[in-house]
Write a protein that holds these residues in place. Structure first.
Motif, PDB file in Angstrom:
ATOM      1  N   MET A  16     -26.645 -33.333 -87.238  1.00  0.00           N
ATOM      2  CA  MET A  16     -25.148 -33.031 -86.657  1.00  0.00           C
ATOM      3  C   MET A  16     -24.698 -32.809 -88.277  1.00  0.00           C
ATOM      4  N   ASN A  17     -23.449 -32.202 -87.840  1.00  0.00           N
ATOM      5  CA  ASN A  17     -22.127 -31.550 -88.885  1.00  0.00           C
ATOM      6  C   ASN A  17     -21.073 -32.423 -87.981  1.00  0.00           C
ATOM      7  N   PRO A  18     -21.023 -33.842 -88.060  1.00  0.00           N
ATOM      8  CA  PRO A  18     -19.246 -34.548 -87.333  1.00  0.00           C
ATOM      9  C   PRO A  18     -18.445 -33.821 -87.620  1.00  0.00           C
ATOM     10  N   PRO A  19     -17.390 -34.301 -87.052  1.00  0.00           N
ATOM     11  CA  PRO A  19     -15.829 -33.910 -87.246  1.00  0.00           C
ATOM     12  C   PRO A  19     -15.645 -34.733 -89.011  1.00  0.00           C
ATOM     13  N   PHE A  20     -15.316 -34.292 -89.813  1.00  0.00           N
ATOM     14  CA  PHE A  20     -14.866 -35.020 -91.130  1.00  0.00           C
ATOM     15  C   PHE A  20     -14.088 -35.961 -90.887  1.00  0.00           C
ATOM     16  N   GLY A  21     -13.041 -36.097 -90.051  1.00  0.00           N
ATOM     17  CA  GLY A  21     -12.431 -36.681 -90.709  1.00  0.00           C
ATOM     18  C   GLY A  21     -10.990 -36.122 -91.307  1.00  0.00           C
ATOM     19  N   ALA A  22     -10.588 -35.175 -90.906  1.00  0.00           N
ATOM     20  CA  ALA A  22      -9.757 -34.059 -92.183  1.00  0.00           C
ATOM     21  C   ALA A  22      -8.425 -33.958 -91.481  1.00  0.00           C
ATOM     22  N   GLN A  23      -8.492 -34.472 -89.858  1.00  0.00           N
ATOM     23  CA  GLN A  23      -7.137 -33.682 -88.784  1.00  0.00           C
ATOM     24  C   GLN A  23      -6.271 -35.225 -89.436  1.00  0.00           C
ATOM     25  N   THR A  24      -5.435 -35.428 -89.117  1.00  0.00           N
ATOM     26  CA  THR A  24      -4.475 -36.841 -88.359  1.00  0.00           C
ATOM     27  C   THR A  24      -5.457 -37.142 -87.491  1.00  0.00           C
ATOM     28  N   GLY A  25      -5.216 -39.030 -87.591  1.00  0.00           N
ATOM     29  CA  GLY A  25      -5.586 -39.135 -86.582  1.00  0.00           C
ATOM     30  C   GLY A  25      -6.977 -39.380 -85.842  1.00  0.00           C
ATOM     31  N   SER A  26      -7.521 -38.248 -86.919  1.00  0.00           N
ATOM     32  CA  SER A  26      -8.536 -38.428 -86.859  1.00  0.00           C
ATOM     33  C   SER A  26      -9.513 -39.149 -87.683  1.00  0.00           C
ATOM     34  N   GLU A  27      -8.972 -39.875 -88.903  1.00  0.00           N
ATOM     35  CA  GLU A  27      -9.762 -40.406 -89.956  1.00  0.00           C
ATOM     36  C   GLU A  27     -10.888 -40.906 -89.385  1.00  0.00           C
ATOM     37  N   GLY A  28     -12.425 -41.319 -90.441  1.00  0.00           N
ATOM     38  CA  GLY A  28     -13.587 -41.729 -89.479  1.00  0.00           C
ATOM     39  C   GLY A  28     -13.967 -41.729 -88.941  1.00  0.00           C
ATOM     40  N   ALA A  29     -13.808 -40.145 -88.025  1.00  0.00           N
ATOM     41  CA  ALA A  29     -14.101 -39.721 -87.330  1.00  0.00           C
ATOM     42  C   ALA A  29     -16.076 -39.213 -87.106  1.00  0.00           C
ATOM     43  N   ASP A  30     -16.837 -39.275 -88.307  1.00  0.00           N
ATOM     44  CA  ASP A  30     -18.082 -39.316 -88.429  1.00  0.00           C
ATOM     45  C   ASP A  30     -18.444 -40.498 -88.130  1.00  0.00           C
ATOM     46  N   ARG A  31     -18.152 -41.703 -88.257  1.00  0.00           N
ATOM     47  CA  ARG A  31     -18.986 -43.059 -88.640  1.00  0.00           C
ATOM     48  C   ARG A  31     -18.708 -42.856 -86.835  1.00  0.00           C
ATOM     49  N   ALA A  32     -18.236 -42.729 -86.262  1.00  0.00           N
ATOM     50  CA  ALA A  32     -18.707 -42.484 -84.599  1.00  0.00           C
ATOM     51  C   ALA A  32     -19.982 -41.935 -84.285  1.00  0.00           C
ATOM     52  N   PHE A  33     -20.519 -41.105 -84.884  1.00  0.00           N
ATOM     53  CA  PHE A  33     -21.758 -40.036 -84.551  1.00  0.00           C
ATOM     54  C   PHE A  33     -22.376 -40.497 -85.900  1.00  0.00           C
ATOM     55  N   LEU A  34     -22.208 -41.273 -86.845  1.00  0.00           N
ATOM     56  CA  LEU A  34     -23.248 -41.828 -87.218  1.00  0.00           C
ATOM     57  C   LEU A  34     -23.383 -43.187 -86.479  1.00  0.00           C
ATOM     58  N   GLU A  35     -22.443 -43.815 -85.392  1.00  0.00           N
ATOM     59  CA  GLU A  35     -23.385 -45.085 -84.741  1.00  0.00           C
ATOM     60  C   GLU A  35     -23.705 -44.339 -83.704  1.00  0.00           C
ATOM     61  N   THR A  36     -23.750 -43.675 -83.712  1.00  0.00           N
ATOM     62  CA  THR A  36     -24.504 -43.161 -82.261  1.00  0.00           C
ATOM     63  C   THR A  36     -26.168 -42.049 -82.480  1.00  0.00           C
ATOM     64  N   ALA A  37     -25.940 -41.674 -83.972  1.00  0.00           N
ATOM     65  CA  ALA A  37     -27.688 -41.304 -84.317  1.00  0.00           C
ATOM     66  C   ALA A  37     -28.040 -42.636 -84.268  1.00  0.00           C
ATOM     67  N   ALA A  38     -27.286 -43.603 -85.366  1.00  0.00           N
ATOM     68  CA  ALA A  38     -28.195 -45.811 -85.416  1.00  0.00           C
ATOM     69  C   ALA A  38     -29.220 -45.930 -84.071  1.00  0.00           C
TER      70      ALA A  38
END
Length: 213
Positions: A128-150
């Protein structure tokens, strides 16, 4: 495999993936950026060397137009599943599947990758190449993708902003995982949104391999 042969194999894969079309109408809130063929080839090649693709189920979370999914499909998995919430890039991904000509069929699933409807009964490799959370309001977006991977993967490969090592390692440790490999990679982003001021921009990223138990 010698370094020379490994490099040639990786370059050949990048050439095969060069036909993969990107987003026709990318959406900034979803951070829809076309994964460069060289980066995708590097990730898939490392996964292949670690025996994480051949004969396994590979899932691309937030697959976009299918770059990582199709790279994996060229390396002999049992099956590949691409998951994305946006139907438009999934349509392009289906077209890209025909362009690449992989022998392995790919299932393209419209769903939220952070709540992927997956109940695997075999070992799964997530790319996966998840969102980095660079957009306002999407901070930490990659965490949610890691949660699914886990939840669904035996092993995962994910791309993150440079400087994410402490976060990724801590997340893995807290979720019965272990970072086994990490390598730096350059990501070229073309000018495609109004907030971009340059024709293209290179950002430093890091790719992490995590084993989940």
């Amino acid at each position: 495999m010698t370094d020379g042969k490994a490099g040639a194999t990786r370059r050949r894969l990048a050439q095969e993936l060069a036909v993969v079309a990107g987003f026709e109408d990318p959406r900034a809130p979803l951070e829809q950026y076309h994964t460069p063929p060289d980066l995708a080839a590097h990730i898939v090649h490392v996964a292949d060397l670690q025996d994480d693709i051949e004969g396994r189920t590979v899932v691309d979370l937030g697959c976009g137009t299918g770059m990582l999914a199709l790279g994996a499909a060229l390396r002999g998995p049992n099956r590949v599943v691409g998951v994305d919430i946006d139907p438009a890039p999934l349509s392009t991904a289906r077209e890209n599947e025909g362009r690449v000509g992989a022998m392995t069929d790919v299932s393209w699933v419209r769903a939220d990758a952070t709540r992927a409807p997956l109940c695997p009964d075999e070992d799964v490799t997530v790319l996966m190449n998840p969102p980095f959370g660079a957009q306002t309001g999407s901070e930490g977006a990659d965490r949610a993708f890691l949660e699914t991977a886990a939840e669904v993967a035996a092993v995962s490969y994910s791309v993150h902003n440079a400087g994410s090592e402490e976060f990724v390692e801590a997340f893995a440790e807290d979720n019965a995982g272990e970072v086994t490999h990490a390598f730096a990679a350059e990501f070229e982003i073309p000018r495609q949104f109004d907030h971009h001021s340059e024709e293209s921009q290179h950002i430093d990223t890091e790719v992490f391999r995590i084993e989940w138990t």
